[in-house]
Motif scaffolding. Sequence first.
Motif, mmCIF file in Angstrom:
data_model
loop_
_atom_site.group_PDB
_atom_site.id
_atom_site.type_symbol
_atom_site.label_atom_id
_atom_site.label_comp_id
_atom_site.label_asym_id
_atom_site.label_seq_id
_atom_site.Cartn_x
_atom_site.Cartn_y
_atom_site.Cartn_z
ATOM 1 N N GLU A 88 -7.513 2.959 -0.778
ATOM 2 C CA GLU A 88 -7.061 2.621 0.572
ATOM 3 C C GLU A 88 -6.053 1.485 0.556
ATOM 4 O O GLU A 88 -5.129 1.439 1.372
ATOM 5 C CB GLU A 88 -8.263 2.244 1.441
ATOM 6 C CG GLU A 88 -7.942 2.051 2.906
ATOM 7 C CD GLU A 88 -7.528 3.330 3.610
ATOM 8 O OE1 GLU A 88 -6.919 3.244 4.695
ATOM 9 O OE2 GLU A 88 -7.824 4.424 3.080
ATOM 10 N N THR A 89 -6.198 0.563 -0.365
ATOM 11 C CA THR A 89 -5.258 -0.544 -0.461
ATOM 12 C C THR A 89 -3.858 -0.042 -0.805
ATOM 13 O O THR A 89 -2.852 -0.563 -0.319
ATOM 14 C CB THR A 89 -5.729 -1.568 -1.513
ATOM 15 O OG1 THR A 89 -7.010 -2.071 -1.119
ATOM 16 C CG2 THR A 89 -4.768 -2.731 -1.619
ATOM 17 N N ARG A 92 -3.321 5.129 2.869
ATOM 18 C CA ARG A 92 -4.266 6.081 3.449
ATOM 19 C C ARG A 92 -4.049 7.500 2.939
ATOM 20 O O ARG A 92 -4.969 8.321 2.937
ATOM 21 C CB ARG A 92 -4.149 6.024 4.973
ATOM 22 C CG ARG A 92 -4.980 7.040 5.744
ATOM 23 C CD ARG A 92 -6.445 7.024 5.341
ATOM 24 N NE ARG A 92 -7.080 5.762 5.585
ATOM 25 C CZ ARG A 92 -7.943 5.526 6.581
ATOM 26 N NH1 ARG A 92 -8.242 6.478 7.426
ATOM 27 N NH2 ARG A 92 -8.504 4.337 6.700
ATOM 28 N N GLN A 261 -13.029 2.561 4.511
ATOM 29 C CA GLN A 261 -11.584 2.682 4.387
ATOM 30 C C GLN A 261 -10.856 1.903 5.478
ATOM 31 O O GLN A 261 -9.852 1.231 5.231
ATOM 32 C CB GLN A 261 -11.190 4.167 4.439
ATOM 33 C CG GLN A 261 -11.640 4.962 3.224
ATOM 34 C CD GLN A 261 -11.522 6.457 3.428
ATOM 35 O OE1 GLN A 261 -11.669 6.962 4.546
ATOM 36 N NE2 GLN A 261 -11.250 7.191 2.366
ATOM 37 N N ASN A 262 -11.392 1.950 6.689
ATOM 38 C CA ASN A 262 -10.705 1.295 7.794
ATOM 39 C C ASN A 262 -10.820 -0.222 7.755
ATOM 40 O O ASN A 262 -9.892 -0.924 8.158
ATOM 41 C CB ASN A 262 -11.219 1.844 9.128
ATOM 42 C CG ASN A 262 -10.483 3.100 9.535
ATOM 43 O OD1 ASN A 262 -10.601 4.127 8.890
ATOM 44 N ND2 ASN A 262 -9.703 3.011 10.590
ATOM 45 N N THR A 265 -8.138 -1.279 5.426
ATOM 46 C CA THR A 265 -6.831 -1.225 6.073
ATOM 47 C C THR A 265 -6.629 -2.424 6.997
ATOM 48 O O THR A 265 -5.556 -3.041 7.007
ATOM 49 C CB THR A 265 -6.681 0.080 6.869
ATOM 50 O OG1 THR A 265 -6.685 1.183 5.967
ATOM 51 C CG2 THR A 265 -5.379 0.102 7.650
ATOM 52 N N ASP A 268 -5.984 -5.469 4.913
ATOM 53 C CA ASP A 268 -4.664 -5.410 4.297
ATOM 54 C C ASP A 268 -3.573 -5.738 5.312
ATOM 55 O O ASP A 268 -2.627 -6.489 5.018
ATOM 56 C CB ASP A 268 -4.443 -4.022 3.693
ATOM 57 C CG ASP A 268 -3.356 -4.014 2.624
ATOM 58 O OD1 ASP A 268 -3.098 -5.081 2.036
ATOM 59 O OD2 ASP A 268 -2.770 -2.951 2.386
ATOM 60 N N SER A 339 -9.671 -1.474 13.865
ATOM 61 C CA SER A 339 -8.502 -1.452 12.983
ATOM 62 C C SER A 339 -7.263 -0.979 13.735
ATOM 63 O O SER A 339 -6.145 -1.451 13.466
ATOM 64 C CB SER A 339 -8.774 -0.571 11.760
ATOM 65 O OG SER A 339 -9.022 0.762 12.139
ATOM 66 N N SER A 343 -3.979 -3.241 14.223
ATOM 67 C CA SER A 343 -2.662 -2.748 13.800
ATOM 68 C C SER A 343 -1.610 -3.040 14.857
ATOM 69 O O SER A 343 -0.458 -3.370 14.530
ATOM 70 C CB SER A 343 -2.728 -1.244 13.506
ATOM 71 O OG SER A 343 -2.826 -0.474 14.692
ATOM 72 N N LYS A 364 0.947 1.629 7.809
ATOM 73 C CA LYS A 364 -0.467 1.508 8.157
ATOM 74 C C LYS A 364 -0.676 1.669 9.666
ATOM 75 O O LYS A 364 -1.654 2.292 10.098
ATOM 76 C CB LYS A 364 -1.018 0.173 7.644
ATOM 77 C CG LYS A 364 -1.141 0.147 6.131
ATOM 78 C CD LYS A 364 -1.826 -1.109 5.624
ATOM 79 C CE LYS A 364 -2.032 -1.020 4.106
ATOM 80 N NZ LYS A 364 -3.009 0.026 3.737
ATOM 81 N N ILE A 368 -3.204 4.811 11.122
ATOM 82 C CA ILE A 368 -4.511 4.428 11.631
ATOM 83 C C ILE A 368 -5.064 5.317 12.756
ATOM 84 O O ILE A 368 -6.248 5.682 12.744
ATOM 85 C CB ILE A 368 -4.489 2.948 12.098
ATOM 86 C CG1 ILE A 368 -4.666 2.027 10.898
ATOM 87 C CG2 ILE A 368 -5.567 2.658 13.132
ATOM 88 C CD1 ILE A 368 -6.044 2.066 10.291
#
Length: 391
Positions: A88-89, A92, A261-262, A265, A268, A339, A343, A364, A368
């Motif tokens: 994920e980093t 996605r 995963q979220n 994100t 990040d 998330s 964003s 990202k 999302i």
Amino acid sequence: MISTMMINKDSSRSFLTEEHLFFKQSFRDFLNKEAVPFYDQWEKEGGIPHSFWKKLGDNGFLCPWIDTEFGGLGIDFGYSVVLAEELETVGRDLGGISLHSDVVAPYISSFGTIDQKQKYLPKFITGDLISAVAMLEPGLDSELANIQTTAIKKDGYYIVNGAKTCITNGFKADLMIVACKTALDDVPSYDGISLLLIDNDTPGFSRGRKFEKGGQVSSDTADLFFDDAIVPVGNLLGEEGKGLSYIMQKLQQERLMCAIQNIVTAKDMFHLTMNHIKEREAFGKKKNQCKNIQFTIAEVATDIQLGRTFIDDLICKHMDGENIFTEVSMAKYWITEMSKRISEKCMQLHDAYGTMSNYKITRKYRDIPVTTIYTGSDEIVKILITKNIGF
């Protein structure tokens, strides 16, 4: 390059041992060499090459939790968390790899026959086989009891008719787990769903073109079509009519993976934004000295810390075998929404730079929104939550 600044903080996460952290660094090094330099090109080409899947398999990064008798390492779920977070980093678009390893493969491991496990699981591990799970249908919501794809048993085969839509890995998948209606009309639909293992060379099976999407552009997604598709009865996964029960059993891990995963994100995006505003000025002073920006950063940091604490607690409980379906559903709903909210704030703090397609923050922000639909839309998840808390 993927930052290594945060790795020491991972040591405070109770489910991660030194072995997990070593594995994490090894995988991070692998991605920095084999994925990060090519990610922009994969986006332009609209797909992740099969050669990358093979490299993952060659290095033991696919399905490492599978039992050693089928070629896996037999290691715990903590390693799946490490893999999902590092993928994920990078981006996605690599989420289809986690779906293959930690959503599709567990169905076969839990409900498959010995023959099915021996046939498919070794190829899951090596990357010789890419998998998908096909449940969503055109014109239907996330309520799986309403599916219309049918599988009628005849002369040792299931004759499958119907369509599935928006299937991750659907364009390249060699094997699909397909939810079908196998019961007669007078049987309650909740008792009439079955899961079939359908290979890509099945007569009567076809797929549509790869979707052109507004986000996650190199994660292949496609429609699947079944026109009198001929599937051997030996490809039934588990018992006939138990499909919905199996899906509900596996939703806990699937929704947990989505939340994991979220939160990655969100974190990040936060660090990208922090680094950006430290370098910029507004009204004659550094942007990080502006009170309003400081307030926004404090809000974002708090949301992420709350989400991370919640998720790590659920990971520990999941690894201990606890039934946390309601809590995981809460996490999936809240963290995907959080998330998405973050964003928007991070994009705003990037000013015009946030509109540049080659900026990671833009990517990202673009990727999302659809996650609020994954594993059941927010509306469906909220309904399940209210039922489970006795409302």
